[in-house]
Design a protein around this motif. Structure first.
Motif, PDB file in Angstrom:
ATOM      1  N   UNK A  18     -13.230  12.540  19.782  1.00  0.00           N
ATOM      2  CA  UNK A  18     -14.477  12.720  20.129  1.00  0.00           C
ATOM      3  C   UNK A  18     -15.619  12.579  19.013  1.00  0.00           C
ATOM      4  N   UNK A  19     -14.942  13.262  18.016  1.00  0.00           N
ATOM      5  CA  UNK A  19     -15.819  13.468  16.605  1.00  0.00           C
ATOM      6  C   UNK A  19     -15.430  12.580  15.537  1.00  0.00           C
ATOM      7  N   UNK A  20     -14.208  12.299  15.453  1.00  0.00           N
ATOM      8  CA  UNK A  20     -13.617  11.487  14.281  1.00  0.00           C
ATOM      9  C   UNK A  20     -13.680   9.983  14.599  1.00  0.00           C
ATOM     10  N   UNK A  21     -14.185   9.487  13.539  1.00  0.00           N
ATOM     11  CA  UNK A  21     -14.341   7.970  13.660  1.00  0.00           C
ATOM     12  C   UNK A  21     -13.066   7.300  12.949  1.00  0.00           C
ATOM     13  N   UNK A  22     -12.605   6.439  13.451  1.00  0.00           N
ATOM     14  CA  UNK A  22     -11.251   5.824  13.225  1.00  0.00           C
ATOM     15  C   UNK A  22     -11.472   4.324  12.701  1.00  0.00           C
ATOM     16  N   UNK A  23     -11.465   3.713  11.807  1.00  0.00           N
ATOM     17  CA  UNK A  23     -11.954   2.396  10.999  1.00  0.00           C
ATOM     18  C   UNK A  23     -10.602   1.311  11.117  1.00  0.00           C
ATOM     19  N   UNK A  24     -11.242   0.014  11.484  1.00  0.00           N
ATOM     20  CA  UNK A  24     -10.192  -0.869  11.348  1.00  0.00           C
ATOM     21  C   UNK A  24     -10.428  -1.625  10.314  1.00  0.00           C
ATOM     22  N   UNK A  25      -9.408  -1.676   9.269  1.00  0.00           N
ATOM     23  CA  UNK A  25      -9.359  -2.549   8.219  1.00  0.00           C
ATOM     24  C   UNK A  25      -8.718  -4.018   8.528  1.00  0.00           C
ATOM     25  N   UNK A  26      -8.881  -4.559   9.386  1.00  0.00           N
ATOM     26  CA  UNK A  26      -8.271  -5.413  10.172  1.00  0.00           C
ATOM     27  C   UNK A  26      -8.551  -6.808   9.468  1.00  0.00           C
ATOM     28  N   UNK A  27      -9.593  -7.228   9.340  1.00  0.00           N
ATOM     29  CA  UNK A  27     -10.241  -8.451   8.747  1.00  0.00           C
ATOM     30  C   UNK A  27     -11.464  -8.526   7.646  1.00  0.00           C
ATOM     31  N   UNK A  28     -11.014  -8.982   6.507  1.00  0.00           N
ATOM     32  CA  UNK A  28     -10.028  -9.526   6.016  1.00  0.00           C
ATOM     33  C   UNK A  28      -8.790  -8.571   5.847  1.00  0.00           C
ATOM     34  N   UNK A  29      -7.591  -8.941   6.474  1.00  0.00           N
ATOM     35  CA  UNK A  29      -6.404  -7.871   6.641  1.00  0.00           C
ATOM     36  C   UNK A  29      -6.101  -7.027   5.578  1.00  0.00           C
ATOM     37  N   UNK A  30      -6.351  -5.839   5.468  1.00  0.00           N
ATOM     38  CA  UNK A  30      -5.946  -4.933   4.817  1.00  0.00           C
ATOM     39  C   UNK A  30      -6.744  -4.843   3.587  1.00  0.00           C
ATOM     40  N   UNK A  31      -7.903  -5.489   3.354  1.00  0.00           N
ATOM     41  CA  UNK A  31      -8.882  -5.683   2.101  1.00  0.00           C
ATOM     42  C   UNK A  31      -9.293  -4.210   1.629  1.00  0.00           C
ATOM     43  N   UNK A  32      -9.664  -3.389   2.481  1.00  0.00           N
ATOM     44  CA  UNK A  32     -10.138  -2.113   1.777  1.00  0.00           C
ATOM     45  C   UNK A  32      -8.817  -1.466   1.380  1.00  0.00           C
ATOM     46  N   UNK A  33      -7.804  -1.256   2.090  1.00  0.00           N
ATOM     47  CA  UNK A  33      -6.456  -0.675   1.502  1.00  0.00           C
ATOM     48  C   UNK A  33      -6.087  -1.170   0.100  1.00  0.00           C
ATOM     49  N   UNK A  34      -6.180  -2.668   0.177  1.00  0.00           N
ATOM     50  CA  UNK A  34      -5.670  -3.402  -1.143  1.00  0.00           C
ATOM     51  C   UNK A  34      -6.700  -2.788  -2.349  1.00  0.00           C
ATOM     52  N   UNK A  35      -8.314  -2.726  -1.939  1.00  0.00           N
ATOM     53  CA  UNK A  35      -9.175  -2.384  -2.880  1.00  0.00           C
ATOM     54  C   UNK A  35      -8.810  -0.899  -3.502  1.00  0.00           C
ATOM     55  N   UNK A  36      -8.308   0.122  -2.402  1.00  0.00           N
ATOM     56  CA  UNK A  36      -7.940   1.444  -2.927  1.00  0.00           C
ATOM     57  C   UNK A  36      -6.216   1.422  -3.451  1.00  0.00           C
ATOM     58  N   UNK A  37      -5.508   0.189  -3.767  1.00  0.00           N
ATOM     59  CA  UNK A  37      -4.122  -0.118  -4.295  1.00  0.00           C
ATOM     60  C   UNK A  37      -3.021   0.703  -3.307  1.00  0.00           C
ATOM     61  N   UNK A  38      -3.383   0.806  -2.051  1.00  0.00           N
ATOM     62  CA  UNK A  38      -2.479   1.504  -0.994  1.00  0.00           C
ATOM     63  C   UNK A  38      -2.008   0.289   0.136  1.00  0.00           C
ATOM     64  N   UNK A  39      -2.092  -0.946  -0.270  1.00  0.00           N
ATOM     65  CA  UNK A  39      -1.612  -1.739   1.007  1.00  0.00           C
ATOM     66  C   UNK A  39      -0.119  -2.113   0.470  1.00  0.00           C
ATOM     67  N   UNK A  40       0.592  -2.199   1.323  1.00  0.00           N
ATOM     68  CA  UNK A  40       1.930  -2.419   1.450  1.00  0.00           C
ATOM     69  C   UNK A  40       2.096  -4.074   1.732  1.00  0.00           C
ATOM     70  N   UNK A  41       2.156  -4.729   0.892  1.00  0.00           N
ATOM     71  CA  UNK A  41       2.243  -6.316   1.140  1.00  0.00           C
ATOM     72  C   UNK A  41       3.198  -6.669   1.836  1.00  0.00           C
ATOM     73  N   UNK A  42       4.433  -5.993   1.698  1.00  0.00           N
ATOM     74  CA  UNK A  42       5.859  -6.395   2.153  1.00  0.00           C
ATOM     75  C   UNK A  42       5.923  -5.880   3.596  1.00  0.00           C
ATOM     76  N   UNK A  43       4.901  -4.948   4.016  1.00  0.00           N
ATOM     77  CA  UNK A  43       5.015  -4.688   5.369  1.00  0.00           C
ATOM     78  C   UNK A  43       3.538  -4.973   6.242  1.00  0.00           C
TER      79      UNK A  43
END
Length: 156
Positions: free
Chosen positions: A88-113
């Motif tokens: 009800x309170x927590x917002x969950x965000x979609x780092x979908x497109x460009x796929x995993x861009x924010x995760x990449x920006x933070x260095x935590x995207x697993x390219x192989x997966x």
């Protein structure tokens, strides 16, 4: 790609959340922000991780912190999953497109997966990274550890 480190400027982002609303990191200046990354929705550990954010939402508020959940799942998936979890309170965000861009920006995207690491990153009131922890994919992050870090850094 290198993991973001304490003291770095947190890369800004604008993503849609489970309510199909835009969320921009810089809009939270003056508050701490917990970026809580889970690999994929609809999995048991990810479910427990997001429920822990919801259960402790008021404690986060008391610590001047906004908890946000993230994964590479698309917005419609996040919407249905949040409803299933009764978030009800927590917002969950979609780092979908460009796929995993924010995760990449933070260095935590697993390219192989094709998805992110399980990680917690805390951004301080000024937009600087103040804490980073990456977990094994199967490990549920200890919410008390996160709350203790935030408690020790009140006013920083």
């Amino acid at each position: 790609m290198n993991l973001i480190t304490v003291g770095d400027d947190a890369p800004n982002f604008t993503l849609t959340d489970n309510n199909e609303q835009y969320v921009t990191l810089t809009n939270y200046r003056g508050k701490k922000v917990l970026l809580s990354w889970h690999p994929l929705a609809w999995t048991p550990v990810c479910t427990d991780q997001m429920r822990a954010l919801e259960t402790n939402y008021q404690t986060f508020q008391n610590l001047n912190t906004v908890p946000l959940g993230f994964s590479v799942d698309p917005t419609p998936c996040k919407k249905i999953w949040a409803e299933a979890l009764q978030l009800k309170m927590v917002r969950i965000l979609a780092d979908f497109w460009p796929h995993g861009k924010v995760a990449r920006d933070y260095g935590i995207f697993r390219e192989q997966d094709g998805y992110s690491e399980r990680a917690n990153i805390i951004v301080d009131e000024n937009g600087k990274v103040m804490w980073v922890k990456v977990y094994p994919s199967a490990q549920l992050p200890d919410i008390n550890e996160v709350l203790n870090i935030l408690s020790c850094n009140i006013g920083t």
